[in-house]
Design a protein around this motif. Sequence first.
Motif, PDB file in Angstrom:
ATOM      1  N   GLU B  50       0.830  -1.123  -0.080  1.00 16.29           N
ATOM      2  CA  GLU B  50       0.223  -0.159   0.026  1.00 16.29           C
ATOM      3  C   GLU B  50       0.885   1.134  -0.131  1.00 16.29           C
ATOM      4  O   GLU B  50       2.055   1.333   0.082  1.00 16.29           O
ATOM      5  CB  GLU B  50      -0.874  -0.040   1.134  1.00 16.29           C
ATOM      6  N   SER B  51       0.229   2.437  -0.004  1.00 14.27           N
ATOM      7  CA  SER B  51       1.139   3.794  -0.084  1.00 14.27           C
ATOM      8  C   SER B  51       1.936   3.685   1.133  1.00 14.27           C
ATOM      9  O   SER B  51       1.168   3.399   2.394  1.00 14.27           O
ATOM     10  CB  SER B  51       0.087   4.735  -0.306  1.00 14.27           C
ATOM     11  N   ARG B 253      -4.831 -10.717   3.560  1.00 17.31           N
ATOM     12  CA  ARG B 253      -6.061  -9.831   3.319  1.00 17.31           C
ATOM     13  C   ARG B 253      -5.896  -9.123   2.075  1.00 17.31           C
ATOM     14  O   ARG B 253      -6.994  -8.802   1.357  1.00 17.31           O
ATOM     15  CB  ARG B 253      -5.986  -8.726   4.448  1.00 17.31           C
ATOM     16  N   LEU B 257      -8.952  -9.159  -0.766  1.00 16.45           N
ATOM     17  CA  LEU B 257      -9.607  -7.935  -1.260  1.00 16.45           C
ATOM     18  C   LEU B 257      -9.387  -7.873  -2.755  1.00 16.45           C
ATOM     19  O   LEU B 257     -10.433  -7.422  -3.352  1.00 16.45           O
ATOM     20  CB  LEU B 257      -8.763  -6.807  -0.443  1.00 16.45           C
ATOM     21  N   ALA B 262     -14.768 -10.779  -4.394  1.00 18.83           N
ATOM     22  CA  ALA B 262     -14.838 -10.573  -2.887  1.00 18.83           C
ATOM     23  C   ALA B 262     -15.902  -9.880  -2.644  1.00 18.83           C
ATOM     24  O   ALA B 262     -16.359  -8.898  -3.277  1.00 18.83           O
ATOM     25  CB  ALA B 262     -13.575  -9.742  -2.466  1.00 18.83           C
ATOM     26  N   LEU B 264     -18.188  -7.279  -0.034  1.00 20.91           N
ATOM     27  CA  LEU B 264     -17.962  -6.121   0.675  1.00 20.91           C
ATOM     28  C   LEU B 264     -17.564  -6.439   2.140  1.00 20.91           C
ATOM     29  O   LEU B 264     -18.444  -7.105   2.861  1.00 20.91           O
ATOM     30  CB  LEU B 264     -18.904  -4.882   0.594  1.00 20.91           C
ATOM     31  N   ALA B 267     -12.056  -7.090   4.642  1.00 20.23           N
ATOM     32  CA  ALA B 267     -11.078  -6.493   5.078  1.00 20.23           C
ATOM     33  C   ALA B 267     -11.447  -5.787   6.540  1.00 20.23           C
ATOM     34  O   ALA B 267     -10.513  -5.284   7.102  1.00 20.23           O
ATOM     35  CB  ALA B 267     -10.234  -5.667   4.335  1.00 20.23           C
ATOM     36  N   ARG B 289      -2.558  -4.212  12.945  1.00 21.41           N
ATOM     37  CA  ARG B 289      -4.075  -4.489  11.714  1.00 21.41           C
ATOM     38  C   ARG B 289      -4.067  -5.966  11.940  1.00 21.41           C
ATOM     39  O   ARG B 289      -5.154  -6.153  11.094  1.00 21.41           O
ATOM     40  CB  ARG B 289      -3.698  -3.820  10.535  1.00 21.41           C
TER      41      ARG B 289
ATOM     42  N   HIS C 134     -17.434   6.216  12.164  1.00 21.28           N
ATOM     43  CA  HIS C 134     -16.301   5.414  12.528  1.00 21.28           C
ATOM     44  C   HIS C 134     -14.790   5.973  12.644  1.00 21.28           C
ATOM     45  O   HIS C 134     -13.915   5.052  12.153  1.00 21.28           O
ATOM     46  CB  HIS C 134     -16.346   3.873  12.021  1.00 21.28           C
ATOM     47  N   THR C 136     -11.912   6.802  14.048  1.00 18.68           N
ATOM     48  CA  THR C 136     -11.058   6.365  15.355  1.00 18.68           C
ATOM     49  C   THR C 136     -10.573   7.711  16.126  1.00 18.68           C
ATOM     50  O   THR C 136     -10.164   8.718  15.681  1.00 18.68           O
ATOM     51  CB  THR C 136      -9.923   5.639  15.342  1.00 18.68           C
ATOM     52  N   ASP C 180      -5.814   2.967  -0.629  1.00 13.49           N
ATOM     53  CA  ASP C 180      -5.710   1.864  -0.692  1.00 13.49           C
ATOM     54  C   ASP C 180      -6.674   0.821  -0.717  1.00 13.49           C
ATOM     55  O   ASP C 180      -7.621   0.884  -0.197  1.00 13.49           O
ATOM     56  CB  ASP C 180      -4.558   1.462   0.501  1.00 13.49           C
ATOM     57  N   ALA C 181      -6.477  -0.476  -0.910  1.00 11.84           N
ATOM     58  CA  ALA C 181      -7.637  -1.416  -1.310  1.00 11.84           C
ATOM     59  C   ALA C 181      -8.417  -1.542  -0.155  1.00 11.84           C
ATOM     60  O   ALA C 181      -9.502  -1.651   0.136  1.00 11.84           O
ATOM     61  CB  ALA C 181      -6.960  -2.688  -1.720  1.00 11.84           C
ATOM     62  N   SER C 182      -7.445  -1.924   1.177  1.00  9.60           N
ATOM     63  CA  SER C 182      -8.339  -2.018   2.506  1.00  9.60           C
ATOM     64  C   SER C 182      -9.282  -0.977   3.004  1.00  9.60           C
ATOM     65  O   SER C 182     -10.071  -0.901   3.468  1.00  9.60           O
ATOM     66  CB  SER C 182      -7.278  -2.622   3.395  1.00  9.60           C
ATOM     67  N   ILE C 183      -8.559   0.168   2.738  1.00 16.14           N
ATOM     68  CA  ILE C 183      -9.157   1.597   3.073  1.00 16.14           C
ATOM     69  C   ILE C 183     -10.364   1.697   2.239  1.00 16.14           C
ATOM     70  O   ILE C 183     -11.558   2.091   2.582  1.00 16.14           O
ATOM     71  CB  ILE C 183      -8.234   2.818   2.767  1.00 16.14           C
ATOM     72  N   ASP C 185     -12.304  -0.605   0.974  1.00 17.85           N
ATOM     73  CA  ASP C 185     -13.183  -1.311   1.196  1.00 17.85           C
ATOM     74  C   ASP C 185     -13.905  -0.813   2.373  1.00 17.85           C
ATOM     75  O   ASP C 185     -15.347  -0.878   2.664  1.00 17.85           O
ATOM     76  CB  ASP C 185     -12.533  -2.913   1.686  1.00 17.85           C
ATOM     77  N   LEU C 188     -16.485   1.988   1.341  1.00 15.85           N
ATOM     78  CA  LEU C 188     -17.639   1.162   0.796  1.00 15.85           C
ATOM     79  C   LEU C 188     -18.522   1.082   1.775  1.00 15.85           C
ATOM     80  O   LEU C 188     -19.594   0.962   1.585  1.00 15.85           O
ATOM     81  CB  LEU C 188     -17.079   0.330  -0.385  1.00 15.85           C
ATOM     82  N   LEU C 189     -18.030   0.186   2.776  1.00 18.40           N
ATOM     83  CA  LEU C 189     -18.848  -0.254   3.743  1.00 18.40           C
ATOM     84  C   LEU C 189     -19.842   0.869   4.424  1.00 18.40           C
ATOM     85  O   LEU C 189     -20.859   0.739   4.895  1.00 18.40           O
ATOM     86  CB  LEU C 189     -17.997  -0.989   4.909  1.00 18.40           C
ATOM     87  N   ARG C 192     -22.581   1.707   2.408  1.00 14.48           N
ATOM     88  CA  ARG C 192     -23.623   0.960   2.552  1.00 14.48           C
ATOM     89  C   ARG C 192     -24.327   0.981   3.786  1.00 14.48           C
ATOM     90  O   ARG C 192     -25.598   1.113   4.087  1.00 14.48           O
ATOM     91  CB  ARG C 192     -22.968  -0.635   2.541  1.00 14.48           C
ATOM     92  N   GLU C 193     -23.510   1.266   4.873  1.00 10.16           N
ATOM     93  CA  GLU C 193     -24.033   1.594   6.175  1.00 10.16           C
ATOM     94  C   GLU C 193     -25.008   2.587   6.195  1.00 10.16           C
ATOM     95  O   GLU C 193     -26.440   2.839   6.857  1.00 10.16           O
ATOM     96  CB  GLU C 193     -23.180   1.637   7.262  1.00 10.16           C
ATOM     97  N   ARG C 213     -19.378  -3.347  -8.141  1.00 12.25           N
ATOM     98  CA  ARG C 213     -19.840  -4.629  -7.879  1.00 12.25           C
ATOM     99  C   ARG C 213     -20.110  -4.893  -6.491  1.00 12.25           C
ATOM    100  O   ARG C 213     -21.300  -5.468  -6.266  1.00 12.25           O
ATOM    101  CB  ARG C 213     -18.849  -5.669  -8.490  1.00 12.25           C
ATOM    102  N   ARG C 214     -19.408  -4.566  -5.668  1.00  8.87           N
ATOM    103  CA  ARG C 214     -19.528  -4.719  -4.186  1.00  8.87           C
ATOM    104  C   ARG C 214     -20.536  -3.872  -3.623  1.00  8.87           C
ATOM    105  O   ARG C 214     -21.265  -4.279  -2.762  1.00  8.87           O
ATOM    106  CB  ARG C 214     -18.058  -4.516  -3.428  1.00  8.87           C
ATOM    107  N   LEU C 215     -20.752  -2.460  -4.082  1.00  5.92           N
ATOM    108  CA  LEU C 215     -21.615  -1.824  -3.367  1.00  5.92           C
ATOM    109  C   LEU C 215     -22.836  -1.720  -3.868  1.00  5.92           C
ATOM    110  O   LEU C 215     -23.980  -1.472  -3.377  1.00  5.92           O
ATOM    111  CB  LEU C 215     -20.836  -0.336  -3.252  1.00  5.92           C
TER     112      LEU C 215
END
Lengths: 275, 342, 317
Positions: B50-51, B253, B257, B262, B264, B267, B289, C134, C136, C180-183, C185, C188-189, C192-193, C213-215
């Motif tokens: 990642e970055s 992970r 992703l 995958a 939603l 992750a 994490r 959410h 932190t 980044d990919a995990s962020i 995700d 997008l969540l 949805r919420e 596709r996911r959302l």
Amino acid sequence: MPPARLPILAIAVCVLLIVAALLGGVLAPYAADEADFGAVMVPPYGLEGGTVAHLLGTDQLGRDMLSRLIAGTRISMLTAGAAVLVAGTIGVLLGLIAGYLGGLVDAAIMRLVDAFLALPFILMALALVAALGTGVGNIILVMILTNWARYARLVRSEVLSIKRRDFVLLARVAGVRPLTIAMRHVLPNAQTSILVLAVLDVGRAIILESSLSFLGLGIQPPDMSWGLILAQGRTYMGIAWWLTVWPGLAIVLAVVCFNTVGERLRVKFDPRGAL
Amino acid sequence: MTPPMVEARGLFKRFTLPRHSLFAASRTVTAVEGVSFAIPAGTTFGVVGESGSGKTTLARMLLKLEQPSEGQLLVNDQDIFAQTPAEERAYRRLVQAVFQDPYGALSPRMRAGAIVTEPLRALGVHRRAADMKAAEVLELVGMRRDAASRYPHEFSGGQRQRIAIARALSVDPRLLVLDEPVSALDVSVRAQVLALLREMQQRLGLTYLFIGHDLAVVRYLSDAVGVMYFGRMVEIGPARDVLRRPAHPYTRRLVALAAAEAPLGVARLGGGTLPNPLSPPSGCHFRTRCAFADARCAADAPALREIAPGHNAACHHLDAIAAGTKAETGPLLEEASRQRAV
Amino acid sequence: MTQPLLTVRDLTVSFGPQAQPVRAVAEASFDLHPGEILGIAGESGSGKTTLCSALIRTLPRAARAQGEVVFDGRSLLDLPEREMRGLRGREIGMVLQNPMTSLDPLFTIGNQVNEVLRERGARDTAVEALRRVHLTAPELRVRQYPHQLSGGMRQRVLVAMATATAPRLLIADEPTTALDASIQDEILLLFREIRDTAGTAIIIVTHDLAAIRRLSDRVIVMYAGRIVEEGPTVRIFHAPRHPYTRGLLASVPRIEDDEVVLQAIPGQVPNLAELPPGCAFADRCPLAQDRCRAERPGETSVGARHRVFCWQAEQGA
């Protein structure tokens, strides 16, 4: 706001001034210092006592105001032009070196820049004229000394942002020599902002020269500049307004037109200013 | 076995940040921490992360735009940071780069022809010969010959990236550093450029260091893959193994992703936080994490160890995770005091 | 069936001279129901961003929008600017592409969130608004400046600001592209919420097919300013009917396959100023026939709420 309107009038005036400066005497009906005691303080044409022979009137020695203004244009524009050209060249070179090399060289040049920018212009001019004497050459020197620092600062900041761009990195990867990178990549991409500053600076330089000449620190008779004509006519302001109004008007017109053109260039080349 | 074309041995790169105030201690960020890998000639080594993972710093060191703080970087058995000027010139001819941004990589004031010939001209090649080569490589990457006389703004993003590749190929390099070369391109164009890169490798026998964040793209082009996380190589091995049977929790992970199907939320973390590069977590950087972190992860940094031939991962709990017996204990967060120091 | 929240009919956005306009968006028609998530997919130049700007009337001045956009019974294109301003922010929220430049670097997060909350008359405090997305340690974040937050955190702040007054429509233009990919995700969540808790209808515009596709519940695919296919997400991704949609899906490499294959769509996106009289995709289309080049394809229904603009839609189904 219509986006593509060109300041045609301002451009025309700038071109006219440059032509007048270059041709000088050819355009003038009389020699600028030709006194005619038979026609002293003739008012401009159209007023009582005015003649077509002296469109803008004559001064206290019977010299033709139009011819004097044209002669003044020459000196005013040439000093301004020369000062901007030389100051620009020096400033661009030093800015390029500072931005490109960085480190100690950068620090040294930029402190020098700060010092020059911090000095009050009139004070520096006084000191220099006192040391070197007056004259066209010295007045240009004064203007160079007071102006170069702004170019150096501008170019340095341009270089700093350009040298981080990918195409400069790629040129380094390819082994292109630093001097070539500076000439081929950095300068061309900085040239518009330099050009804009230079055009705006012509107006500034005209004011500087006029102020100096008006104070008696600049151009000395028999040379002539707008500031000097203004200064000489000041004594007669009450009885012959045209001695001061014409040179004053010339200064205002020149500065406004050069600034308009410069501003227009800035908007044209600055993507944030566009639209 | 033939020696690798590129070999990194224990590379470190630390950056010193400007001080906050006159009396503050100067702070350092470790962008690359003890990274080693080897790239055999004619193959592609993909680096994903990642970055902030240090992958771009790695690329810049190979291009000699940054100097490593520690460790060696060998190309054809020669330390590239101990070269004579003549060797450096030869190296410049050997290595070329393609970057992410097709808009920033081409000088807006130069014609495509001049851009493509710049590396050649820097090597002292005569203008006529350089122009002929430019026409040749432009054609090689699928551009029309008359493209040489046009300016970058006249081309689309994909065409610009082709020009950037042509420029890199103009000096007949052996090694290309590709730093996210397709990330800024549209999907349909991306596929064209990737196919072009693969074709060039096959035709010219090039060696690639490919930096990317899109795992599927990296897998398409790479023979071997290294996964970086906050400066460390956490998993390295053949691309198929690493990206189909990931061992490290971080790689697992990323792969989850990247899967096309995958859902939603794969992750979703139980409140995990990204580490602060100025004060990275002790032990394993990923523990803040990671779902499997425990006290051991905070105590020592795991070393890379082999789990299959040529496939290494740096995690204390590899076996338990692979066997599915490791309990998900949730991420091990940093102490509150360090958090506040951000 | 409920009443649509947003109805768009024959929306055309053109630039340039009246005589030969460049249509960035041409004859777009679609509906959006309350609580629905609609994905608009397309590459650069497809008109997806211009379409969004037209909906919320933030087009550049040189653009001309024609057609009909009805939001909750009000025709947005005819609304006076003052009412439109009231609508934006309060009833229609926006999240833009770049989380780096959408926040003012000179003010704290709390400052900026509070300003938005006050202006829109929301009762939340900044901390509550940030907790809702959410983020932190929200008590800490309100005192920080944008540069002290990561890209993902900044995007959360922007989402918090956009949804401060529980808008009925949220428009997100490439909201995850820079992340980044995990962020991605996680963001997008979050969308949805927001839909699930507040019933907000969402339009997400992106070139990232995986995100859509996911959302989203429904997908619109755009090409060269026109809608080429529209349908339920599952249908679009598993049974695409337009050759462009198929090509687009085939050009995304799939990591789970044994061998990663990748099929490029040959050719270039056409220049909007020189579009052919027929289908804009004909030049790159493997199925193109003479009719495709001569005549613009009309709408064909190929299933429940699934329509496609292609003369060859019946083939290879």
